[in-house]
Design a protein around this motif. Structure first.
Motif, PDB file in Angstrom:
ATOM      1  N   UNK A 108      -4.623  -0.915   6.407  1.00  0.00           N
ATOM      2  CA  UNK A 108      -4.242  -2.188   7.176  1.00  0.00           C
ATOM      3  C   UNK A 108      -5.627  -3.158   7.217  1.00  0.00           C
ATOM      4  N   UNK A 161      -0.712   3.958   7.559  1.00  0.00           N
ATOM      5  CA  UNK A 161      -1.872   3.340   7.553  1.00  0.00           C
ATOM      6  C   UNK A 161      -2.089   1.847   7.318  1.00  0.00           C
ATOM      7  N   UNK A 162      -0.877   1.515   6.576  1.00  0.00           N
ATOM      8  CA  UNK A 162      -1.145  -0.110   6.032  1.00  0.00           C
ATOM      9  C   UNK A 162      -0.859  -0.862   6.997  1.00  0.00           C
ATOM     10  N   UNK A 174     -12.837 -11.925  11.946  1.00  0.00           N
ATOM     11  CA  UNK A 174     -11.502 -11.807  12.131  1.00  0.00           C
ATOM     12  C   UNK A 174     -11.193 -10.408  12.206  1.00  0.00           C
ATOM     13  N   UNK A 190       0.880  -1.279   0.044  1.00  0.00           N
ATOM     14  CA  UNK A 190       0.020   0.112  -0.168  1.00  0.00           C
ATOM     15  C   UNK A 190       0.835   1.362   0.004  1.00  0.00           C
ATOM     16  N   UNK A 237      -8.125  -7.974   4.390  1.00  0.00           N
ATOM     17  CA  UNK A 237      -8.847  -8.580   3.369  1.00  0.00           C
ATOM     18  C   UNK A 237      -8.149  -9.403   2.239  1.00  0.00           C
ATOM     19  N   UNK A 238      -7.048  -8.771   2.002  1.00  0.00           N
ATOM     20  CA  UNK A 238      -6.365  -9.396   0.723  1.00  0.00           C
ATOM     21  C   UNK A 238      -5.831 -10.806   1.115  1.00  0.00           C
ATOM     22  N   UNK A 239      -5.309 -10.604   2.514  1.00  0.00           N
ATOM     23  CA  UNK A 239      -4.811 -12.159   2.925  1.00  0.00           C
ATOM     24  C   UNK A 239      -5.639 -13.011   3.205  1.00  0.00           C
ATOM     25  N   UNK A 240      -7.195 -12.583   3.187  1.00  0.00           N
ATOM     26  CA  UNK A 240      -8.133 -13.469   3.097  1.00  0.00           C
ATOM     27  C   UNK A 240      -8.692 -13.692   4.667  1.00  0.00           C
ATOM     28  N   UNK A 241      -8.535 -12.856   5.448  1.00  0.00           N
ATOM     29  CA  UNK A 241      -9.201 -12.716   6.897  1.00  0.00           C
ATOM     30  C   UNK A 241     -10.887 -12.463   6.567  1.00  0.00           C
ATOM     31  N   UNK A 242     -11.514 -13.262   7.664  1.00  0.00           N
ATOM     32  CA  UNK A 242     -12.761 -13.181   7.441  1.00  0.00           C
ATOM     33  C   UNK A 242     -13.413 -12.289   8.162  1.00  0.00           C
ATOM     34  N   UNK A 287      -7.837  -3.302   4.383  1.00  0.00           N
ATOM     35  CA  UNK A 287      -7.792  -3.796   2.976  1.00  0.00           C
ATOM     36  C   UNK A 287      -6.946  -4.864   3.054  1.00  0.00           C
ATOM     37  N   UNK A 288      -5.544  -4.486   3.693  1.00  0.00           N
ATOM     38  CA  UNK A 288      -4.364  -5.698   3.680  1.00  0.00           C
ATOM     39  C   UNK A 288      -4.869  -7.024   4.202  1.00  0.00           C
TER      40      UNK A 288
END
Lengths: 320, 336, 303
Positions: free
Chosen positions: C194, A99-100, C207, A94, C199-204, C196-197
């Motif tokens: 974070x 924020x990431x 979670x 990101x 979500x990309x990793x596949x967390x429900x 979004x990150x």
């Protein structure tokens, strides 16, 4: 046309956002529902081990496109194919290193989530995390620190490690260095380059900084108002920009040592992606506008003698 | 570009700025000397935390709490800025000196129309603020249909247009000096080019001196006559743009140039190692020491003063040592 | 091979020790920062003292709270009864100590229930939005339109006096504030990268709400929770003062103030001492809350 299937391919990809004004705004102010066509029919592909640079100005939809490709947004229409399959299989780096990373999680926890999702057993996660940290230029001592204890560049390294932990084939890097200091930018760019050489990972490098894209990409796609207007191998695009927008964009870049006096000046500002003009999107700012530009959308034309250099412009179509 | 005159518009001598935080003092500016002549465009270049913005804000006496000017003198057009108060400061801010900030959206008041905000600026300095004056100002900064724009609220304008309005406001009192703090960083490249053109045109037509603070060396190289490269609260190299960027002498300047991708395939980036210096620490000697390839132990002992290198000033112990020159020559074709 | 393993084990041990040290340092730093806030420390001391006294009330109080001694009616403070005796000859100090238990329990329980309910609903509404969010938000707006005390009086009038009835009456509106805090927090956090990150990793979703977002919004909930504990104690006292809170046989500060109120001109100590201790406890809880806010607010936090 390509014989083998590319790693990632998008087919007619669209992503619209709908905004519905509130009851009062609709009744009293007569506001209507609006559709923002952030991505409006994009076909791109990324080869194995390749970096595709995606450039464009703010609001052109490049970040949305990246997010659709990693599956953060569902496409409104069209498909993203990962080696022919539709399951998203990419990771993301990101823009904002502040924020990431979750401010409440230690580096161990942050990497732990990725490793857990990859199915690494609990007892191996520590060793694996240490390896990842060392790979991105940090040390095991950093494992139990919180993001606030790191500088921007170090945080971005942690973000890279988190993506890497999933062993992805594609990493979408959304403005990965634009929030960093110049001296740190180069460190991160070199890190990404090294990773690609080592693991063969592909990158979709989204950036407004043409110098960065030129340095790091094999091919470049230029985006304007939700559409790709030109795509070509990097050298060919920078030496022979063929779309009027690309030409203006390239000539606007401040370059070290150039005077900047002989530039093409684009008039006006980027129109909004809400209800874009029919026909060619760029017609409102184009110096070469013709009648046909307002009537129909341009079709892709491959530049003669320049394989892989494709431009969406009526001017080119009429020339060839 | 306009040829700079001889008269000094801004003169900063030995400026030191300190932020007294809970965790001890942060010495943001550690002895800066800078002189800007009439009609000159000077770039202050450096990374975040190098003290470039603090220097600029000191000139306006706008340092945010707990920042404080602890030593040095600042003169604008012959007036001692540090001795000013009340009315004098008001005449300085937005009068003799105008400032253009990075984010026009947050510097314009979202609740007032453009016209009203411009009027207010003129009124404060006791200047006529008729509609035609406002329209002329907006025309000068290249805003199409200025009559309509006067009635707009800031959010109805794009970022580039907002920045034009800010520049119009800053021009309203015919300032001698414009301080521009990253004025194009928030804008797209095509808009950045337009704004830089506008500032250049103002410099040429009115002879207004401009100090541009930027982290972008390429912008500085195209826009400025002279640049000062700052690191850890000090100027490490200062000279004409051409000299400094094509033949950098200070290891930091060289490092910065090596970090920038240069539209040439196959030229690897050579990053500066490590992180930007922490100003809450006390730097006895050269603050760049831990990141420097050319450092010798002597660099840590005392701080070098600015040395005269003929065409520019440079602050480095190693300058003048024989092998140093060779390295400089090797880097010669640095950028062009 | 064995040698290699032992080196690895020793590296691991060293890392573990280092980790412990880092953790201890960061915990120590938090406490130290709280300790630098003088008023928070003072508040914490008072709260601890009152809580201890309440817990140990049966052991340390000189009399039984119900023991009447009509001969000693209106004994002034200082004599046999340290804080005096009331109109039935009961020891005021004893009754204050026992009353503290009610106040503290009401504060703790109502706030705990409110934080939990409001927090969970707020996180869900903020994260999913849509109809659930719209419905919940309108509901809270309706509830907020009623003044708290009036609302609680109405509820108590329907439910009748009693400890748990009081708790329910207070919670009925108490969760609203926490709902709004949690919802606003989630709205601000869920667009951050974070999330979004994750979500990309596949967390429900679960979670993401529980492990990613919640730790970032929980501090304001706790701070406001501490502050509200004081409010709840005052509410309990008010309701008991009005005679519709806790049944009269259980000593509470509110009912003590009410009982003594009739004799204020002749025997000032009946109402004054419970009043002072109520003010002291509420004030101290608030001081601790303010201190917590300063320490836990990540924006103010620097290392």
């Amino acid at each position: 046309m390509k014989e083998r299937t590319p790693l990632v391919k998008t087919i007619g990809l669209k992503r619209y956002f709908y905004s519905r004004p509130g009851f009062l705004a609709r009744c009293l102010l007569g506001e209507k529902e609006r559709t923002t066509k952030a991505v409006d029919g994009v076909d791109i592909y990324i080869e194995e081990g390749e970096t595709l640079g995606l450039v464009g100005e703010s609001g052109c939809g490049k970040s949305t496109l990246g997010r659709v490709i990693v599956g953060l947004y569902a496409p409104t229409a069209g498909q993203v194919l990962y080696e022919g399959k539709t399951e998203p299989n990419g990771q993301m780096i990101f823009q904002n290193p502040y924020a990431s990373l979750n401010p409440r999680h230690t580096v161990r926890q942050i990497l732990g989530v990725s490793l857990e999702k990859r199915g690494v057993p609990l007892e191996e996660r520590e060793d694996e995390s240490v390896k990842l940290l060392e790979r991105v230029g940090l040390t095991p001592l950093h494992l139990d620190q919180y993001p606030r204890q790191f500088s921007g560049g170090q945080r971005q390294r942690i973000g890279v490690a988190r993506a890497l932990a999933m062993r992805p084939r594609l990493i979408v890097a959304d403005e990965p260095v634009s929030a960093l200091d110049v001296s740190v930018q180069a460190q991160i760019l070199n890190l990404l380059e090294g990773l690609q050489a080592e693991t063969g990972v592909s990158f979709l490098l989204i950036s407004h900084d043409l110098a960065v894209v030129h340095h790091a990409s094999h091919r470049v796609a230029v985006m304007y108002l939700g559409k790709i207007v030109e795509t070509a191998p990097t050298e060919s695009l920078f030496e022979n920009p063929s779309h009027p927008y690309t030409q203006a964009l390239l000539s606007a870049i401040p370059r070290l040592g150039a005077t900047g006096e002989s530039r093409i000046r684009l008039q006006g500002t980027v129109p909004s992606a809400v209800d874009p003009p029919p026909g060619c999107r760029f017609q409102t700012r184009c110096a070469h506008k013709m009648d046909i530009c307002a009537e129909m959308e341009p079709l892709p034309v491959e530049i003669r003698g320049d394989p892989g250099h494709v431009v969406w412009c009526h001017l080119r179509a009429s020339k060839s | 570009m306009a040829a700079p005159g001889d008269k000094e518009v801004l003169s900063i001598k030995g400026l030191q700025v300190c932020y007294r935080t809970d965790r001890g003092p942060v010495r943001a500016v550690r002895g800066v000397d800078l002189s800007v002549r009439e009609g000159e465009i000077v770039g202050l270049v450096g990374e975040s935390g190098c003290g470039k913005s603090a220097t600029l804000l000191s000139v306006m006496r706008l340092l945010p709490f707990p920042g404080e000017i602890v030593a040095g003198s600042i003169e604008v057009d012959g007036t001692d800025v540090l001795a000013l108060n009340g009315k004098g400061l008001q005449a300085l801010r937005g009068g003799t000196v105008a400032m253009v900030f990075q984010d026009p959206m947050s510097t314009l008041n979202p609740a007032h129309q453009i016209g009203a905000q411009m009027k207010e600026a003129l009124r404060v300095h006791g200047l006529p603020s008729t509609r035609s004056v406002l329209v002329d100002l907006l025309k000068e900064v290249g805003i199409p249909s200025p009559e309509t724009v006067l009635g707009y609220y800031p959010h109805q304008l794009s970022g580039g247009m907002q920045q034009r309005v800010m520049i119009a406001i800053s021009l309203s009192c015919r300032p001698k000096l414009i301080l521009a703090d990253e004025p194009t960083t928030a804008l797209d490249v095509t808009i950045e080019a337009q704004i830089l053109d506008l500032l250049r045109q103002i410099n040429r037509d009115r002879g207004t001196a401009i100090v541009l603070v930027t982290h972008n060396l390429a912008v500085a190289s195209q826009f400025c006559h002279r640049i000062a490269v700052m690191y850890a609260g000090q100027i490490v190299e200062e000279g004409s743009v051409k000299d400094v960027l094509s033949r950098p002498l200070h290891p930091y300047t060289r490092g910065l140039i090596g970090c920038i991708p240069r539209f040439r395939k196959g030229v690897p980036l050579t990053p500066i190692r490590g992180q930007v210096a922490d100003l809450s620490e006390n730097h006895e000697g050269c603050a760049f020491y831990p990141r420097c390839d050319k450092a010798v132990p002597g660099c840590l002992e005392t701080l070098e003063s600015l040395l005269d290198a003929g065409d520019r000033m440079v602050r480095c112990h190693r300058y003048g040592v024989p092998e140093y020159g060779d390295v400089a020559a090797a880097q010669d074709s640095g950028c062009s | 091979m064995i040698r290699g393993e032992s080196t690895q084990a020793s590296v691991r041990r060293r890392l573990m020790r280092l980790r412990l040290r880092l953790w201890a340092e960061s915990a120590g730093a938090t406490l130290k920062r709280l300790g630098r806030n003088k008023s928070a420390v003072a508040g914490a001391v008072v709260v601890t003292a009152i809580v201890l006294a309440a817990v140990l009330a049966p052991l340390i109080s000189p009399y039984s709270p119900d023991k009447m001694n009509l001969n000693d009616r209106f004994s002034p403070p200082g004599g046999e009864y340290v804080l005096g005796a009331d109109h039935l000859g009961r020891d005021v100090l004893t009754r204050i100590l026992h009353g503290a238990r009610v106040s503290i329990l009401v504060g703790l329980i109502t706030v705990a229930i409110s934080i939990f309910t409001g927090g969970v609903l707020g996180v869900l509404a903020g994260y999913y939005g849509g109809t659930l969010d719209t419905f919940m938000s309108r509901l809270t707006e309706v509830l907020l339109a009623f003044p708290y005390l009036i609302f609680a009086i109405g509820a108590m009038a329907m439910l009748g006096p009693g400890f748990w009835n009081l708790v329910w009456a207070l919670c009925f509106k108490g969760w609203v504030e926490f709902f709004r805090l949690a919802r606003a927090g989630v709205l601000a956090e869920k667009t951050k990268e974070y999330v979004e990150a994750a979500k990309v990793l596949g967390r429900s979703d679960l979670e993401i709400m529980g492990f990613e977002i919640l730790p970032n919004i929980v501090n304001p909930l706790l701070v406001v929770g501490t502050l509200r504990m004081g409010t709840m104690m005052v509410m309990e006292a008010s309701l008991s003062f009005l005679g519709i809170g806790i049944p009269p046989r259980i000593p509470t500060w509110g009912s003590m103030i009410q009982d003594g109120y009739r004799f204020i001109l002749n025997a000032w100590w009946l109402s004054t001492f419970p009043g002072i201790i109520l003010v002291a406890l509420v004030l101290s809880v608030n001081l601790v809350g303010e201190g917590l806010r300063e320490v836990l607010d990540p924006d103010l936090q620097t290392f």
